[in-house]
Design an enzyme around this catalytic site. Structure first.
Site, mmCIF file in Angstrom:
data_model
loop_
_atom_site.group_PDB
_atom_site.id
_atom_site.type_symbol
_atom_site.label_atom_id
_atom_site.label_comp_id
_atom_site.label_asym_id
_atom_site.label_seq_id
_atom_site.Cartn_x
_atom_site.Cartn_y
_atom_site.Cartn_z
ATOM 1 N N ARG A 6 0.831 -1.039 0.393
ATOM 2 C CA ARG A 6 0.254 -0.098 -0.014
ATOM 3 C C ARG A 6 0.642 1.043 -0.260
ATOM 4 N NH1 ARG A 6 -3.415 -3.427 2.312
ATOM 5 N NH2 ARG A 6 -5.730 -4.035 1.018
ATOM 6 N N ASP A 35 -0.309 -6.675 -3.601
ATOM 7 C CA ASP A 35 -1.461 -6.186 -3.617
ATOM 8 C C ASP A 35 -1.951 -5.570 -4.931
ATOM 9 O OD1 ASP A 35 -4.557 -5.299 -2.190
ATOM 10 O OD2 ASP A 35 -2.672 -6.162 -0.195
ATOM 11 N N HIS A 106 -6.843 -9.356 -4.554
ATOM 12 C CA HIS A 106 -5.858 -8.198 -4.305
ATOM 13 C C HIS A 106 -4.777 -8.361 -5.199
ATOM 14 C CE1 HIS A 106 -7.178 -6.304 -0.142
ATOM 15 N NE2 HIS A 106 -8.053 -8.179 0.465
ATOM 16 N N ASP A 178 -7.540 -13.647 0.626
ATOM 17 C CA ASP A 178 -8.192 -13.388 1.872
ATOM 18 C C ASP A 178 -9.355 -12.353 0.307
ATOM 19 O OD1 ASP A 178 -6.078 -11.699 2.018
ATOM 20 O OD2 ASP A 178 -7.595 -10.334 2.389
ATOM 21 N N GLU A 179 -10.371 -11.997 1.266
ATOM 22 C CA GLU A 179 -10.844 -10.960 0.166
ATOM 23 C C GLU A 179 -11.770 -10.635 -1.127
ATOM 24 O OE1 GLU A 179 -10.898 -7.650 3.881
ATOM 25 O OE2 GLU A 179 -9.339 -7.393 2.306
ATOM 26 N N TRP A 245 -7.219 -13.740 10.911
ATOM 27 C CA TRP A 245 -7.122 -12.851 11.183
ATOM 28 C C TRP A 245 -8.644 -12.083 11.587
ATOM 29 C CZ3 TRP A 245 -10.564 -9.043 8.207
ATOM 30 C CH2 TRP A 245 -10.606 -9.508 6.968
ATOM 31 N N TRP A 320 -1.249 -2.947 8.338
ATOM 32 C CA TRP A 320 -1.891 -2.801 7.528
ATOM 33 C C TRP A 320 -1.611 -0.673 7.095
ATOM 34 C CZ3 TRP A 320 -2.232 -6.586 3.871
ATOM 35 C CH2 TRP A 320 -2.888 -8.045 5.085
ATOM 36 N N GLU A 322 -2.731 1.298 4.969
ATOM 37 C CA GLU A 322 -3.449 2.079 3.476
ATOM 38 C C GLU A 322 -3.504 3.594 3.973
ATOM 39 O OE1 GLU A 322 -4.428 -0.990 5.215
ATOM 40 O OE2 GLU A 322 -5.299 -1.367 3.523
#
Length: 405
Positions: A6, A35, A106, A178-179, A245, A320, A322
């Site tokens: 990020r 990512d 991602h 994930d996600e 997580w 993380w 961001e």
């Protein structure tokens, strides 16, 4: 876990963090290298991953709902020689480095570099650029044999750069998992034909097929797959491990199913989360997680039996980035809470209630002076210093206590 995708951290900054880890007897760096917002590791057979995928044109400032933008390009990557230096530097300090290459979600930075990796029968993947904002991205990898071959090529170079004998937990390779929104797969004729050809029931099973492929591929090379707890969905091969997580539940399920676990529940050890509810806290994200909250964290759930508890390999804090645009912001969010995590990780007290936080605070009085000498821009116990504040930068504060589970 250090997220350099990020916001890129130059090599010298990573080496500095390895020194700080060693000073606190932390022995594994989970290195989040790819990512949607950037690809940070040189892969020689796929040069566009860094030529195109390591730079974005602009960056959202603060939470994704913020109206603020930094319109200067942001990027950078580690050459293979950089990676070798980082791994060797870590090994000299008895630290293992676990690389993370995210699949199948991602992945917009990779798709921007190689559009054929995306679901081109659903969207115009050739028009995608490296993502400049935050959140869960709908642009995921196409679940095709060509995508598998591409990432096998990536991982072949990754395995050479991160030897299995280079430190604690070095046999592990993290593949994310994930996600991963399934909307494009539902709309994709290619994805639907793959589901039919493989005899799978749905898109969730298709993701499981994707993850299982790399589980077997890594195992055949003497390595072990680890991924975020979503990889449990659809079942895992016995050698795979899980980063829990989304609370404790994924780790409990994994341990009971015979899988090794690293406990890193967001409710306790996500260090991007705000440290105080006060108005001066910079870019307040999610729930308040104070120094004492981290100190009270118990990595091994009480409901596990002795054999199940032995599956908990350890714990980690996740950083993380961001809303951490530079070293000072990373320092502020990470310290002093990482100090508490280090003591928790090595504590032999079976019950977190037995830990004496007042004594820890007393000992921190001397340790803050050590952090000062090391140049760490930590959060002072009295609150942020004037230059650590970010007035007017929108965060995402959530009210009430964090959910458990």
């Amino acid at each position: 876990m250090l997220d350099v995708a990020r916001h890129f951290m130059p090599k010298e900054g990573v080496l500095r963090y390895l020194d700080l880890m060693a000073a606190h007897k932390l022995n594994v760096l989970h290195f989040h290298l790819t990512d949607d917002q950037g690809w940070r590791i040189e892969i020689q057979r796929y040069p566009e991953l860094t030529r195109t995928g390591s730079w974005r044109a602009r960056t959202k400032i603060g939470h994704r709902a913020s109206p603020l933008w930094d319109d200067s390009p942001h990027g950078g990557h580690y050459t293979q020689d950089d990676i070798r230096e980082i791994v060797a530097y870590a090994a000299e300090r008895h630290i293992g480095v676990v690389p993370e290459i995210d699949v199948p979600g991602h992945s917009q930075a990779a798709i921007a570099a190689y559009p054929e990796l995306g679901n081109s029968d659903v969207i115009d993947t050739a028009s995608l650029t490296v993502w400049d904002t935050w959140g869960i991205n709908p642009n995921v990898l196409a679940p095709t044999d060509n995508t598998l071959r591409f990432y096998e090529g990536v991982l072949e170079e990754v395995l050479e750069l991160f030897p299995a004998d280079a430190g604690p937990f070095s046999p592990f390779v993290h593949i994310g998992g994930d996600e991963c929104p399934k909307d494009q797969w539902r709309a994709s004729d290619t994805a639907q034909k793959q589901i039919s050809n493989l005899g799978l029931p749905d898109e969730d099973a298709l993701q499981s097929w994707f993850i299982r492929h790399f589980d077997g591929w890594l195992a055949a090379r003497g390595r072990r797959l680890i991924g975020w707890d979503e990889i449990l969905e659809g079942g895992l091969a016995p050698g795979a491990a899980v980063s829990s997580w989304r609370g404790y539940s994924g780790g409990i399920a994994a341990a009971r199913a015979g899988h090794d676990v690293v406990m890193c529940p967001q409710q306790q050890v996500y260090l991007d989360y705000r440290q105080d509810a006060g108005p001066d806290e910079p870019v307040p994200i999610a729930y308040v997680r104070t120094l004492e909250d981290v100190y009270r964290f118990e990595p091994v759930p009480a409901e596990l039996t002795g054999d199940e508890a032995a599956r908990v390999l350890g714990t980690q804090a996740n950083v993380w980035t961001e809303v951490m645009e530079d070293q000072g912001r990373v320092d502020y969010q990470t310290f002093p809470r990482l100090v508490a995590l280090a003591e928790v990780a090595w504590s032999d007290l079976p019950d977190s209630a037995e830990r004496d936080f007042a004594d820890f605070e007393r000992r921190m009085g001397a340790h803050y002076r050590r952090l000062d000498a090391l140049g760490v821009a930590y959060r002072p116990p009295t609150g942020p210093l004037p230059w650590q504040r970010r007035p007017g930068v929108l965060g995402r504060p959530l009210d009430g206590p964090p959910p458990q589970g």
